[in-house]
Design a protein around this motif. Structure first.
Motif, PDB file in Angstrom:
ATOM      1  N   TRP A   1     -39.905 -54.503 -28.588  1.00 42.38           N
ATOM      2  CA  TRP A   1     -40.418 -53.160 -28.194  1.00 42.38           C
ATOM      3  C   TRP A   1     -39.507 -52.752 -27.107  1.00 42.38           C
ATOM      4  O   TRP A   1     -39.082 -53.660 -26.216  1.00 42.38           O
ATOM      5  N   ILE A   2     -39.369 -51.609 -26.888  1.00 45.99           N
ATOM      6  CA  ILE A   2     -38.691 -50.898 -25.839  1.00 45.99           C
ATOM      7  C   ILE A   2     -39.512 -49.785 -25.292  1.00 45.99           C
ATOM      8  O   ILE A   2     -40.246 -49.165 -26.042  1.00 45.99           O
ATOM      9  N   ALA A   3     -39.372 -49.350 -23.873  1.00 46.66           N
ATOM     10  CA  ALA A   3     -39.955 -48.148 -23.549  1.00 46.66           C
ATOM     11  C   ALA A   3     -38.821 -47.220 -23.197  1.00 46.66           C
ATOM     12  O   ALA A   3     -37.668 -47.619 -22.876  1.00 46.66           O
ATOM     13  N   VAL A   4     -38.983 -46.181 -23.768  1.00 46.09           N
ATOM     14  CA  VAL A   4     -38.231 -44.808 -23.321  1.00 46.09           C
ATOM     15  C   VAL A   4     -38.808 -43.984 -22.728  1.00 46.09           C
ATOM     16  O   VAL A   4     -39.676 -43.214 -23.337  1.00 46.09           O
ATOM     17  N   ASN A   5     -38.350 -43.547 -21.550  1.00 44.74           N
ATOM     18  CA  ASN A   5     -38.830 -42.581 -20.763  1.00 44.74           C
ATOM     19  C   ASN A   5     -37.601 -41.482 -20.242  1.00 44.74           C
ATOM     20  O   ASN A   5     -36.731 -41.568 -20.107  1.00 44.74           O
ATOM     21  N   LEU A   6     -38.428 -39.946 -20.752  1.00 45.63           N
ATOM     22  CA  LEU A   6     -37.480 -39.023 -20.756  1.00 45.63           C
ATOM     23  C   LEU A   6     -38.414 -38.000 -19.940  1.00 45.63           C
ATOM     24  O   LEU A   6     -38.760 -36.879 -20.141  1.00 45.63           O
ATOM     25  N   PRO A   7     -38.385 -38.164 -18.572  1.00 46.81           N
ATOM     26  CA  PRO A   7     -39.209 -37.427 -17.646  1.00 46.81           C
ATOM     27  C   PRO A   7     -38.396 -35.897 -17.034  1.00 46.81           C
ATOM     28  O   PRO A   7     -39.165 -35.094 -16.698  1.00 46.81           O
ATOM     29  N   ARG A   8     -37.095 -36.095 -17.340  1.00 43.82           N
ATOM     30  CA  ARG A   8     -36.201 -34.976 -16.664  1.00 43.82           C
ATOM     31  C   ARG A   8     -35.749 -33.909 -17.795  1.00 43.82           C
ATOM     32  O   ARG A   8     -35.678 -34.531 -18.865  1.00 43.82           O
ATOM     33  N   THR A   9     -35.829 -32.799 -17.374  1.00 40.62           N
ATOM     34  CA  THR A   9     -35.525 -31.867 -18.387  1.00 40.62           C
ATOM     35  C   THR A   9     -34.247 -31.964 -19.082  1.00 40.62           C
ATOM     36  O   THR A   9     -34.000 -31.644 -20.306  1.00 40.62           O
ATOM     37  N   ASP A  10     -33.278 -32.518 -18.595  1.00 40.02           N
ATOM     38  CA  ASP A  10     -31.973 -32.760 -19.495  1.00 40.02           C
ATOM     39  C   ASP A  10     -32.092 -34.330 -20.077  1.00 40.02           C
ATOM     40  O   ASP A  10     -30.904 -34.662 -20.641  1.00 40.02           O
ATOM     41  N   ASP A  11     -33.033 -35.156 -19.946  1.00 39.39           N
ATOM     42  CA  ASP A  11     -32.831 -36.397 -20.614  1.00 39.39           C
ATOM     43  C   ASP A  11     -32.876 -35.973 -22.104  1.00 39.39           C
ATOM     44  O   ASP A  11     -31.942 -36.846 -22.878  1.00 39.39           O
ATOM     45  N   ALA A  12     -33.649 -35.303 -22.754  1.00 36.14           N
ATOM     46  CA  ALA A  12     -33.552 -35.143 -24.393  1.00 36.14           C
ATOM     47  C   ALA A  12     -32.261 -34.885 -24.577  1.00 36.14           C
ATOM     48  O   ALA A  12     -31.974 -35.015 -25.735  1.00 36.14           O
ATOM     49  N   ASP A  13     -31.436 -33.948 -23.937  1.00 38.07           N
ATOM     50  CA  ASP A  13     -30.038 -33.514 -24.174  1.00 38.07           C
ATOM     51  C   ASP A  13     -29.245 -34.766 -24.561  1.00 38.07           C
ATOM     52  O   ASP A  13     -28.234 -34.590 -25.425  1.00 38.07           O
ATOM     53  N   LEU A  14     -29.452 -35.913 -23.895  1.00 39.70           N
ATOM     54  CA  LEU A  14     -28.636 -37.122 -24.160  1.00 39.70           C
ATOM     55  C   LEU A  14     -29.041 -38.029 -25.260  1.00 39.70           C
ATOM     56  O   LEU A  14     -28.099 -38.690 -25.560  1.00 39.70           O
ATOM     57  N   VAL A  15     -30.123 -37.543 -25.781  1.00 36.76           N
ATOM     58  CA  VAL A  15     -30.683 -38.408 -27.016  1.00 36.76           C
ATOM     59  C   VAL A  15     -29.922 -38.712 -28.208  1.00 36.76           C
ATOM     60  O   VAL A  15     -29.418 -39.428 -28.942  1.00 36.76           O
ATOM     61  N   PRO A  16     -29.150 -37.445 -28.641  1.00 33.23           N
ATOM     62  CA  PRO A  16     -28.166 -37.323 -29.890  1.00 33.23           C
ATOM     63  C   PRO A  16     -26.991 -38.146 -29.744  1.00 33.23           C
ATOM     64  O   PRO A  16     -26.623 -39.165 -30.390  1.00 33.23           O
ATOM     65  N   ALA A  17     -26.499 -38.266 -28.427  1.00 30.63           N
ATOM     66  CA  ALA A  17     -25.342 -39.113 -27.947  1.00 30.63           C
ATOM     67  C   ALA A  17     -25.637 -40.608 -28.111  1.00 30.63           C
ATOM     68  O   ALA A  17     -25.035 -41.497 -28.604  1.00 30.63           O
ATOM     69  N   TRP A  18     -26.941 -40.806 -27.610  1.00 30.07           N
ATOM     70  CA  TRP A  18     -27.492 -42.392 -27.569  1.00 30.07           C
ATOM     71  C   TRP A  18     -27.656 -42.642 -28.926  1.00 30.07           C
ATOM     72  O   TRP A  18     -27.531 -43.884 -29.135  1.00 30.07           O
ATOM     73  N   THR A  19     -28.233 -41.893 -29.783  1.00 28.82           N
ATOM     74  CA  THR A  19     -29.127 -42.485 -31.001  1.00 28.82           C
ATOM     75  C   THR A  19     -27.895 -42.129 -32.219  1.00 28.82           C
ATOM     76  O   THR A  19     -28.077 -42.496 -33.193  1.00 28.82           O
ATOM     77  N   SER A  20     -26.800 -41.314 -31.795  1.00 27.78           N
ATOM     78  CA  SER A  20     -25.745 -40.892 -32.909  1.00 27.78           C
ATOM     79  C   SER A  20     -26.405 -40.126 -34.034  1.00 27.78           C
ATOM     80  O   SER A  20     -26.205 -40.567 -35.237  1.00 27.78           O
ATOM     81  N   THR A  21     -27.341 -39.218 -33.636  1.00 30.93           N
ATOM     82  CA  THR A  21     -28.123 -38.352 -34.681  1.00 30.93           C
ATOM     83  C   THR A  21     -27.838 -37.012 -34.469  1.00 30.93           C
ATOM     84  O   THR A  21     -27.285 -36.683 -33.428  1.00 30.93           O
ATOM     85  N   ASP A  22     -28.323 -36.086 -35.384  1.00 25.94           N
ATOM     86  CA  ASP A  22     -28.124 -34.712 -35.229  1.00 25.94           C
ATOM     87  C   ASP A  22     -28.786 -34.168 -34.180  1.00 25.94           C
ATOM     88  O   ASP A  22     -29.991 -34.506 -33.769  1.00 25.94           O
ATOM     89  N   TRP A  23     -28.079 -32.984 -33.666  1.00 24.25           N
ATOM     90  CA  TRP A  23     -28.707 -32.389 -32.323  1.00 24.25           C
ATOM     91  C   TRP A  23     -30.032 -31.526 -32.738  1.00 24.25           C
ATOM     92  O   TRP A  23     -30.879 -31.289 -31.969  1.00 24.25           O
TER      93      TRP A  23
END
Length: 334
Positions: free
Chosen positions: A60-82
């Motif tokens: 298990w991992i915990a993923v925290n996205l509290p800042r407005t621009d955190d979600a913008d980093l997810v595609p680069a992190w997961t190599s998924t479509d924007w």
């Protein structure tokens, strides 16, 4: 004893120790900010809704996205479509990657990602010498210290608020361009944490901060080391001219080394320390960002003790380390 009970026990232990310094804290109240926020019951999603427990290929991992621009980093992190939903992308990527890989790659992007129970219950709050020769105990010196609170959110302001309650003179200094969001979003909590402090807004640069830092006896921060390095500010350089300086560095995973480059908040840090509730084989959050108030209490107690001993130290208070100590039922600050 589950994670919530451990947290209450840890808060009670710290509250008892703080009475020796004239500070009174209600353990249950200090862990609660529900007067200000609509909080859900803790489960796989944190009560405030920004952090989730996600199953990786090996744990298990915990993923925290509290800042407005955190979600913008997810595609680069997961190599998924924007265009893909953020949490769907994270869950899909996590199924094929190890927890260690996800934490390492997320950390490189500045995301708050932690592996469950990755932090061992070692020393939760370390007092490291700043001055070559510590001043030694100052039992007869009861003067109020000048405390500069540069921290934001919960743990740091709580720590500085405890120093104010103990009779020290605390000034909360905020950035004009990026003020502490607590006052706007959780005003009851803001009053509790910061009501006894003077407040001052400045432009955060070396020219404005240097004279304030030079006059401070105690400095409370919640930024990572690189923020101060960018300003050309170093705790040891300040301590060279102020031998009794106490610098309280509150971070997600620690001040020194690679840990000092990681982002961490109360919910993901609690998971890193293993402060969770188990439902069968599935972990749930034990409460609302519990590592924050617990670390604020521990750092405040450590700071008060450092002041009494003459200072000359950096208090390295990491949210994940405090959570790990509380999760195992050990004494938090001996």
């Amino acid at each position: 004893m589950n994670g919530r009970d451990r947290a209450l026990a840890g808060a009670d232990q710290l509250a008892t120790a703080l009475t020796e310094h004239g500070v009174t804290v209600d353990p249950a109240t200090v862990l609660d900010r529900s007067e200000d926020m609509t909080l859900a019951a803790p489960g796989l999603v944190s009560p405030n809704g920004t952090c989730r427990l996600v199953m990786a290929a090996d744990g298990w991992i915990a993923v925290n996205l509290p800042r407005t621009d955190d979600a913008d980093l997810v595609p680069a992190w997961t190599s998924t479509d924007w265009s893909a939903p953020v949490w769907h992308s994270i869950a899909a990527a996590a199924r094929t990657q190890t927890a260690a890989t996800l934490v390492a790659t997320g950390a490189e992007l500045g995301l708050a990602v932690a592996r469950l129970s990755e932090t061992q219950p070692g020393q939760p709050v370390a007092a490291r010498p700043l001055a070559p020769v510590p001043l030694g105990p100052q039992a007869a010196d009861h003067r109020p210290r000048r405390v500069l609170d540069l921290s934001t959110l919960w743990a740091g302001p709580l720590c500085a608020g405890l120093l104010a309650q103990a009779g020290h003179s605390v000034v909360k200094v905020e950035s004009i361009t990026r003020p502490d969001p607590v006052a706007q979003h959780t005003p009851v909590l803001d009053a509790r944490l910061n009501g006894a402090k003077a407040r001052h807004a400045i432009r955060f640069d070396a020219a404005n901060l240097a004279p304030l830092l030079a006059e401070a006896d105690v400095i409370v921060t919640s930024a990572r080391p690189r923020a101060f390095a960018a300003l050309g500010l170093n705790p040891r350089d300040l301590a060279a001219t102020r031998p009794g300086l106490v610098w309280v560095a509150i971070t997600g995973h620690g001040w020194h080394g690679a840990a000092g480059r990681r982002t961490g908040f109360g919910d993901d840090a609690a998971v890193a320390g293993g402060l969770v509730v188990w439902h069968g084989d599935t972990p749930h959050f034990a409460g609302d960002a519990l590592a924050d108030p617990l670390t604020g209490l521990a750092a405040g107690l450590a700071a008060l003790r450092a002041i009494a001993r003459g200072g000359g130290v950096m208090i390295d208070a990491a949210l994940a380390h405090v959570a790990a100590r509380v999760a195992t039922g050990h004494v938090v600050v001996g």
